[in-house]
Design a protein around this motif. Structure first.
Motif, PDB file in Angstrom:
ATOM      1  N   ASN A 159      58.830  57.622  -1.177  1.00 16.41           N
ATOM      2  CA  ASN A 159      59.536  55.933  -1.826  1.00 16.41           C
ATOM      3  C   ASN A 159      60.963  56.776  -2.420  1.00 16.41           C
ATOM      4  O   ASN A 159      62.392  55.888  -2.685  1.00 16.41           O
ATOM      5  CB  ASN A 159      59.271  54.849  -2.446  1.00 16.41           C
ATOM      6  CG  ASN A 159      58.538  53.795  -1.166  1.00 16.41           C
ATOM      7  OD1 ASN A 159      59.450  54.004  -0.348  1.00 16.41           O
ATOM      8  ND2 ASN A 159      57.769  52.373  -1.471  1.00 16.41           N
ATOM      9  N   GLY A 160      60.758  57.494  -3.841  1.00 20.18           N
ATOM     10  CA  GLY A 160      61.525  57.539  -4.363  1.00 20.18           C
ATOM     11  C   GLY A 160      62.526  58.263  -3.659  1.00 20.18           C
ATOM     12  O   GLY A 160      63.592  58.482  -3.950  1.00 20.18           O
ATOM     13  N   PHE A 161      62.424  59.477  -3.312  1.00 13.53           N
ATOM     14  CA  PHE A 161      63.279  59.957  -2.296  1.00 13.53           C
ATOM     15  C   PHE A 161      63.877  59.545  -1.222  1.00 13.53           C
ATOM     16  O   PHE A 161      65.099  59.766  -1.134  1.00 13.53           O
ATOM     17  CB  PHE A 161      61.771  61.160  -1.291  1.00 13.53           C
ATOM     18  CG  PHE A 161      62.851  62.116  -0.648  1.00 13.53           C
ATOM     19  CD1 PHE A 161      63.751  63.524  -0.649  1.00 13.53           C
ATOM     20  CD2 PHE A 161      63.428  61.579   0.810  1.00 13.53           C
ATOM     21  CE1 PHE A 161      64.265  63.641   0.050  1.00 13.53           C
ATOM     22  CE2 PHE A 161      63.330  62.594   2.193  1.00 13.53           C
ATOM     23  CZ  PHE A 161      64.238  63.778   1.585  1.00 13.53           C
TER      24      PHE A 161
ATOM     25  N   VAL B 233      72.933  62.033 -11.231  1.00 11.57           N
ATOM     26  CA  VAL B 233      73.222  62.071 -12.950  1.00 11.57           C
ATOM     27  C   VAL B 233      73.076  61.135 -13.379  1.00 11.57           C
ATOM     28  O   VAL B 233      72.093  61.248 -14.852  1.00 11.57           O
ATOM     29  CB  VAL B 233      74.314  62.712 -13.137  1.00 11.57           C
ATOM     30  CG1 VAL B 233      75.003  62.724 -14.533  1.00 11.57           C
ATOM     31  CG2 VAL B 233      74.630  64.441 -12.642  1.00 11.57           C
ATOM     32  N   VAL B 234      72.910  60.193 -12.894  1.00 12.00           N
ATOM     33  CA  VAL B 234      72.552  58.429 -13.017  1.00 12.00           C
ATOM     34  C   VAL B 234      71.456  58.664 -13.403  1.00 12.00           C
ATOM     35  O   VAL B 234      70.344  58.333 -14.754  1.00 12.00           O
ATOM     36  CB  VAL B 234      72.975  57.278 -12.536  1.00 12.00           C
ATOM     37  CG1 VAL B 234      73.573  56.516 -12.751  1.00 12.00           C
ATOM     38  CG2 VAL B 234      74.936  57.847 -12.233  1.00 12.00           C
ATOM     39  N   TYR B 235      70.368  58.955 -12.690  1.00  8.50           N
ATOM     40  CA  TYR B 235      68.612  58.776 -12.954  1.00  8.50           C
ATOM     41  C   TYR B 235      68.793  59.703 -13.318  1.00  8.50           C
ATOM     42  O   TYR B 235      67.779  59.743 -14.499  1.00  8.50           O
ATOM     43  CB  TYR B 235      68.083  58.631 -11.736  1.00  8.50           C
ATOM     44  CG  TYR B 235      68.135  57.488 -10.646  1.00  8.50           C
ATOM     45  CD1 TYR B 235      67.676  56.733 -10.684  1.00  8.50           C
ATOM     46  CD2 TYR B 235      69.188  57.081  -9.639  1.00  8.50           C
ATOM     47  CE1 TYR B 235      67.241  55.507  -9.981  1.00  8.50           C
ATOM     48  CE2 TYR B 235      69.254  55.824  -9.012  1.00  8.50           C
ATOM     49  CZ  TYR B 235      68.138  54.971  -8.855  1.00  8.50           C
ATOM     50  OH  TYR B 235      68.322  53.678  -8.952  1.00  8.50           O
ATOM     51  N   VAL B 236      69.061  60.590 -14.491  1.00  9.30           N
ATOM     52  CA  VAL B 236      68.616  61.705 -15.078  1.00  9.30           C
ATOM     53  C   VAL B 236      68.711  61.182 -16.157  1.00  9.30           C
ATOM     54  O   VAL B 236      68.339  61.270 -17.512  1.00  9.30           O
ATOM     55  CB  VAL B 236      69.005  63.087 -14.670  1.00  9.30           C
ATOM     56  CG1 VAL B 236      68.706  64.161 -16.198  1.00  9.30           C
ATOM     57  CG2 VAL B 236      68.878  64.090 -14.007  1.00  9.30           C
TER      58      VAL B 236
ATOM     59  N   ILE C 216      62.029  60.117 -10.902  1.00  9.15           N
ATOM     60  CA  ILE C 216      61.636  61.269 -10.774  1.00  9.15           C
ATOM     61  C   ILE C 216      62.043  62.146  -9.984  1.00  9.15           C
ATOM     62  O   ILE C 216      63.512  63.209  -9.728  1.00  9.15           O
ATOM     63  CB  ILE C 216      59.771  62.217 -11.071  1.00  9.15           C
ATOM     64  CG1 ILE C 216      60.294  61.700 -12.743  1.00  9.15           C
ATOM     65  CG2 ILE C 216      60.409  63.696 -11.302  1.00  9.15           C
ATOM     66  CD1 ILE C 216      58.541  62.513 -13.285  1.00  9.15           C
ATOM     67  N   VAL C 217      61.633  61.854  -8.478  1.00  8.27           N
ATOM     68  CA  VAL C 217      62.045  62.553  -7.379  1.00  8.27           C
ATOM     69  C   VAL C 217      63.371  61.957  -6.572  1.00  8.27           C
ATOM     70  O   VAL C 217      63.888  62.725  -6.026  1.00  8.27           O
ATOM     71  CB  VAL C 217      60.978  61.462  -6.528  1.00  8.27           C
ATOM     72  CG1 VAL C 217      60.710  62.236  -5.312  1.00  8.27           C
ATOM     73  CG2 VAL C 217      59.505  61.992  -7.323  1.00  8.27           C
ATOM     74  N   LEU C 218      63.751  61.016  -7.181  1.00  4.88           N
ATOM     75  CA  LEU C 218      65.019  60.451  -6.704  1.00  4.88           C
ATOM     76  C   LEU C 218      65.651  60.810  -6.042  1.00  4.88           C
ATOM     77  O   LEU C 218      66.697  61.004  -5.500  1.00  4.88           O
ATOM     78  CB  LEU C 218      65.226  58.750  -7.851  1.00  4.88           C
ATOM     79  CG  LEU C 218      66.633  57.913  -6.505  1.00  4.88           C
ATOM     80  CD1 LEU C 218      65.913  56.686  -6.403  1.00  4.88           C
ATOM     81  CD2 LEU C 218      67.944  58.390  -7.621  1.00  4.88           C
ATOM     82  N   PRO C 219      66.484  61.560  -7.370  1.00  6.90           N
ATOM     83  CA  PRO C 219      67.928  62.825  -7.783  1.00  6.90           C
ATOM     84  C   PRO C 219      67.295  63.732  -6.460  1.00  6.90           C
ATOM     85  O   PRO C 219      68.571  64.220  -5.520  1.00  6.90           O
ATOM     86  CB  PRO C 219      67.592  63.580  -8.445  1.00  6.90           C
ATOM     87  CG  PRO C 219      66.666  62.409 -10.226  1.00  6.90           C
ATOM     88  CD  PRO C 219      66.157  61.575  -8.648  1.00  6.90           C
ATOM     89  N   ILE C 220      66.613  64.351  -5.925  1.00  7.55           N
ATOM     90  CA  ILE C 220      66.406  64.964  -4.187  1.00  7.55           C
ATOM     91  C   ILE C 220      66.540  64.721  -3.442  1.00  7.55           C
ATOM     92  O   ILE C 220      67.718  65.293  -3.091  1.00  7.55           O
ATOM     93  CB  ILE C 220      65.013  65.557  -4.962  1.00  7.55           C
ATOM     94  CG1 ILE C 220      64.417  66.078  -5.904  1.00  7.55           C
ATOM     95  CG2 ILE C 220      64.787  66.272  -3.263  1.00  7.55           C
ATOM     96  CD1 ILE C 220      62.382  66.576  -5.330  1.00  7.55           C
ATOM     97  N   GLY C 221      65.894  63.253  -3.309  1.00 13.56           N
ATOM     98  CA  GLY C 221      66.593  62.242  -1.926  1.00 13.56           C
ATOM     99  C   GLY C 221      68.689  62.613  -1.811  1.00 13.56           C
ATOM    100  O   GLY C 221      69.051  62.362  -1.330  1.00 13.56           O
ATOM    101  N   ALA C 222      69.238  61.801  -3.211  1.00 16.06           N
ATOM    102  CA  ALA C 222      70.415  61.249  -3.363  1.00 16.06           C
ATOM    103  C   ALA C 222      71.517  63.099  -3.430  1.00 16.06           C
ATOM    104  O   ALA C 222      72.116  63.252  -3.031  1.00 16.06           O
ATOM    105  CB  ALA C 222      69.994  61.146  -5.027  1.00 16.06           C
TER     106      ALA C 222
END
Length: 506
Positions: free
Chosen positions: A143-145, A445-448, A91-97
């Protein structure tokens, strides 16, 4: 490709460029030897160490949650809390991306690689000292960020690698991700989750020290900083004493620089900047690769290649197959991880010779065939219906493992292309001037898409039988093959300018 010589006056005169070599007007291909390439391989592998954490993040919950639920555990979690621990990373990974693009364009690719390790160390420190579930929530979010920030490694590797090595080095990104998965599974056999977190802290510190000694991206230095001295210094590190390669690659970078407008940002209004940005994104060299890559990632996610890995144990239980006595579905899951790791290495090695298109073609067709075979096997009732209904094997079916082999084959073919190459195309198809910003957008977009597919997959399995789900996957892969055949360009041995010209004229 011949260089048109259309460069600025200060670039035509070598004396005005702080460079140790003369920029000739004749363009000739310079052979690349091992002694000229091993340093960029070393730099690429070093930068890719930050994506090991992406694999660790995927697998760590599989080790953490069972240990938390063991009798006598110092901390226990409910089913709802466990689901949050597992999913917060995605959920958090797209913010860092999303934010990594502007950051890497401003401060540089190498610096952001170093910056990425800071939240990773903080996150594992929180895990090590965790005494309640909120420590784990915060740590998994951080870690997701950091996983989103690790997108910088793709951009860095694409910009320090020679066109003949770029495909192989970019493919190593997936190799390092799968290595993180394997590492976590192996450590989980011998250590507790708290000890593992301490090991990951030490590992990240050593990775940061290694990154300190690699050079900054020469493309970033020339395109964003106009620093000719630092650019030639970076190229000297990458190519050693081969001045011909220095000159050749320096000219490639100058050609990319011509694509970037020369103006002072502080002398232009915000409205003009927005207008220029709009014109930039309307360029065929930008919107065409973006559309192609979004479509490829949609085929990647809707093919179920990731979902099968997430739900492999449930799928193995559904089909009911066994390899031999003592080898259950959990061992089969470990075997899937090994297959992913080995095939990712194979893909990285042979991509240098065969290119992107053939690997993607073989991957799509192989996935199509194996999914059809799995569906037909179930249709012919080789596995009895009561296995699906009761998930209880009533007779010896030790030889009836066709569906199980088909699933392993599906993962094998997907790891050859679909799970590897689309990520590396981010560093190849996007122009230098927008690569930083758009790479983060694409990763988000990919992780969503991944979150949606993984979340819906169990419900789809309940809605339709697994047999028809395999048929659906086969159709998606067949359509994906047609799309790839028509729209995906070959990037092997092509410079960034060659790729931009392809989209401009195609």
């Amino acid at each position: 490709m011949e260089f048109d010589g259309n460069i600025a006056d200060d670039e035509k005169n070598p004396s005005n460029i702080d460079s140790p070599f003369v920029i000739s007007t004749e363009r000739k291909e310079v052979p690349l030897k091992w002694k000229d390439s091993y340093k960029q391989i070393l730099a690429g592998c070093t930068a890719n160490t930050i994506v090991i954490q992406a694999g660790i993040n995927m697998a760590f919950s599989a080790v953490l949650l069972p240990q938390l639920n063991e009798t006598g555990s110092e901390m226990t979690v409910t089913k709802s809390e466990a689901s949050w621990i597992a999913s917060l990373v995605t959920i958090v990974l797209p913010i860092g991306a999303l934010i990594v693009g502007p950051i890497m364009d401003r401060y540089g690719r190498k610096k952001v690689c170093l910056l990425t390790n800071i939240p990773i160390i903080i996150a594992w420190t929180l895990v090590y000292y965790a005494n309640n579930v909120w420590y784990l929530y915060i740590a998994r979010s951080i870690n997701g960020f950091a996983g989103g920030l690790s997108t910088v490694s793709l951009v860095y590797v694409s910009e320090i690698s020679h066109p003949k090595l770029r495909s192989m080095l970019l493919s190593l990104n997936s190799v390092f991700v799968t290595f993180g998965i394997l590492l976590t599974c192996l450590l989980g056999l011998w250590f507790t989750w708290r000890t593992m977190s301490f090991i990951f802290i030490i590992m990240t510190v050593f990775c940061s020290i290694a990154i300190w000694f690699i050079p900054e991206s020469p493309y970033w230095l020339i395109v964003f900083k106009d620093d000719y001295r630092a650019t030639t210094k970076s190229l000297s590190w990458i190519y050693g004493k081969n001045n011909l390669l220095h000159e050749h690659e320096f000219r490639r970078i100058l050609e990319s620089k011509q694509q970037k407008p020369r103006e002072k940002d502080d002398e232009r209004s915000t409205l003009l900047k927005i207008k220029d940005d709009f014109k930039l994104y309307k360029s065929p060299t930008v919107y065409k690769p973006v559309i192609i890559m979004i479509a490829i990632f949609m085929f990647q996610q809707f093919s179920g290649a990731y979902a099968i890995i997430f739900y492999a144990v449930d799928i193995f239980r559904t089909i009911g197959g066994r390899f031999k006595r003592g080898l259950d579905e959990y061992v089969a899951l470990a075997l899937l991880g090994i297959i992913r790791f080995v095939i990712a290495i194979v893909s990285a090695m042979i991509s240098k010779k065969v290119g992107r298109r053939p690997l993607m073609f073989v991957s799509a067709l192989g996935m199509c065939i194996t999914s059809v075979m799995a569906g037909l096997y179930m249709y012919l009732d080789i596995v009895p219906d009561d296995v699906y209904e009761k998930m209880n094997i009533t007779k010896d079916i030790s030889k009836n493992n066709v569906a199980l082999y088909c699933i392993l084959g599906y993962v094998c073919f997907s790891s050859l292309g679909y799970l590897v190459i689309p990520w590396t195309l981010i560093g190849e198809l996007l122009p230098v001037k927008v690569r930083g910003k758009l790479s983060g957008v694409l990763i988000s977009v990919v992780y969503v898409l991944m979150f949606l597919v993984v979340k819906m997959f169990p419900f789809i399995m309940d809605l339709i039988s697994l047999q028809y789900l395999f048929y659906l996957m086969a159709v998606i892969n067949l359509i994906g093959f047609g799309f790839l055949y028509i729209f995906l360009p070959e990037t092997l041995g092509k410079s960034f300018l060659d790729i931009e010209k392809y989209f401009l004229h195609k």
